[in-house]
Design an enzyme around this catalytic site. Structure first.
Site, PDB file in Angstrom:
ATOM      1  N   GLY A  11      10.082  -8.845  13.924  1.00  0.00           N
ATOM      2  CA  GLY A  11      10.686  -7.864  14.812  1.00  0.00           C
ATOM      3  C   GLY A  11       9.737  -7.462  15.931  1.00  0.00           C
ATOM      4  NE  ARG A  72      13.704 -10.950  11.412  1.00  0.00           N
ATOM      5  CZ  ARG A  72      12.730 -10.069  11.303  1.00  0.00           C
ATOM      6  NH1 ARG A  72      11.589 -10.434  10.726  1.00  0.00           N
ATOM      7  NH2 ARG A  72      12.861  -8.841  11.758  1.00  0.00           N
ATOM      8  CG  ASP A 103       6.057  -7.529   5.488  1.00  0.00           C
ATOM      9  OD1 ASP A 103       6.752  -7.832   6.479  1.00  0.00           O
ATOM     10  OD2 ASP A 103       6.535  -7.037   4.452  1.00  0.00           O
ATOM     11  CB  THR A 125       5.931  -3.606  12.158  1.00  0.00           C
ATOM     12  OG1 THR A 125       7.096  -3.006  11.566  1.00  0.00           O
ATOM     13  CG2 THR A 125       4.714  -3.169  11.374  1.00  0.00           C
ATOM     14  CG  ASP A 127       9.919  -0.683   9.719  1.00  0.00           C
ATOM     15  OD1 ASP A 127      10.621   0.031  10.457  1.00  0.00           O
ATOM     16  OD2 ASP A 127      10.355  -1.710   9.168  1.00  0.00           O
ATOM     17  CG  ASP A 129       6.242  -2.020   7.042  1.00  0.00           C
ATOM     18  OD1 ASP A 129       5.546  -2.396   8.011  1.00  0.00           O
ATOM     19  OD2 ASP A 129       7.246  -2.634   6.653  1.00  0.00           O
ATOM     20  NE  ARG A 171      13.679  -5.095   4.642  1.00  0.00           N
ATOM     21  CZ  ARG A 171      13.086  -5.537   5.744  1.00  0.00           C
ATOM     22  NH1 ARG A 171      13.656  -5.378   6.924  1.00  0.00           N
ATOM     23  NH2 ARG A 171      11.905  -6.136   5.685  1.00  0.00           N
TER      24      ARG A 171
END
Length: 319
Positions: A11, A72, A103, A125, A127, A129, A171
């Site tokens: 992303g 992707r 990741d 990213t 996120d 994360d 997510r």
């Protein structure tokens, strides 16, 4: 090492362009050629690779998205796909690679390192994360986008005396929801790391309504479930007029904040330094405003950790 490559994968996130710029200019400063790999690992396999000059990355530091595009690639998860990618790197004489992404991107970088190919990861990213770094590139910009949206929604929620459920990205990690919810004074924040009891949320809303509260804001990370479904449950159980806003991909776009531009510049430049020092299979991050590095396999083995103190504070301030 006289020739390196750079790619963005997974992303997109605001600040990736600033990181690309830093990689290119830091390398050229050290008399190292840089090749841009377009469309992530898919472009690596297909050989969509071009040399980048100083001017190639001019006037991009303020732009969102990624000039190298991103995609992707299921094929790169296979041994055959990885070997194809390495053959392209050899064809272009690229001796090391900077991978900017999350990741999934790092898993690809780890595979290249296992095959003996020097790779350094840069966390990008929205996120936030990725373990081993306090912040990832794009998180701050996305956070400010969410906050601006919630501010506007609160205006109309106040005017119409409604409950609003706002679904944000996240997510597997709730950082975006948690930080935005705390910054915007949300009454409830629902994140994947905490199993919220829906009945407790309903009771909190009802208590607020009974004491004269006219509107409420509930922030939901997408990993918890559908904001639309959660909004329907709330309206059915409380009889409070409820509306739902799913922010979607608006969170990924936009000009990066100063924090993301500086963070991306620092991380991108550090990644080049690490490659030139002979380091491989590592990720560069930032902790307590200091640049750090970690083995990628160790980072991928660690779970994302929630800031429990911040979550507890959000509960205390939303009584």
């Amino acid at each position: 090492m006289k020739r390196i490559g750079v790619l963005t994968s997974g992303g997109d996130s605001p600040g990736m362009n600033a990181a690309i710029r830093a990689v290119v200019r830091k390398a050229i400063f050290h008399d190292v050629e840089v090749y841009g790999i377009y469309s992530g690992y898919a472009g690596l396999i297909s050989g969509d690779i071009k040399k980048l000059e100083l001017g190639s990355v001019g006037d991009i530091i303020h732009r969102g998205g990624t000039m190298l595009y991103t995609a992707r690639c299921e094929e790169f998860k296979t041994l055959e796909g990885q070997k194809k990618g390495i053959e392209q790197l050899k064809k272009f004489g690229i001796e090391g690679l900077v991978v900017i992404g999350g990741d999934g991107s790092f898993r690809g970088a780890e595979k290249l390192t296992e095959h003996g190919y020097p790779t350094v990861g840069v966390p990008g990213t929205i996120d936030n994360d990725i373990p081993g770094t306090d912040f990832t590139i794009g998180f701050d910009t996305a956070l400010n986008t969410v906050i601006e949206a919630i501010d506007k929604i609160r205006d109309t929620a106040t005017s119409h005396e409604r409950t609003y459920v706002i679904e944000v990205m996240g997510r597997d990690a709730g950082d975006l929801a948690l930080w935005a919810g705390l910054a915007d004074g949300a009454e409830t924040i629902m994140i994947p790391e905490v199993n919220e009891d829906m009945e407790d949320i309903i009771k909190r809303l009802e208590r607020g309504h009974q004491r004269g509260k006219k509107h409420s804001i509930i922030v939901v990370a997408e990993g918890v479930g559908s904001g639309v479904e959660i909004g329907k449950v709330i309206q059915d159980k409380t009889d409070l007029e409820t509306r739902v806003t799913v922010l979607g991909h608006i969170q990924r776009g936009g000009s990066p904040t100063a924090q993301d531009r500086v963070l991306a510049s620092r991380l991108g430049a550090k990644a080049v330094e690490m490659l030139l020092e002979g380091q491989a299979g590592k990720m560069v991050g930032i902790e307590n405003n200091q640049l750090v590095s970690h083995e990628i396999d160790e980072v991928l083995a660690r779970p994302h950790e929630l800031d429990n103190a911040m979550y507890k504070l959000s509960k205390e301030l939303s009584i």
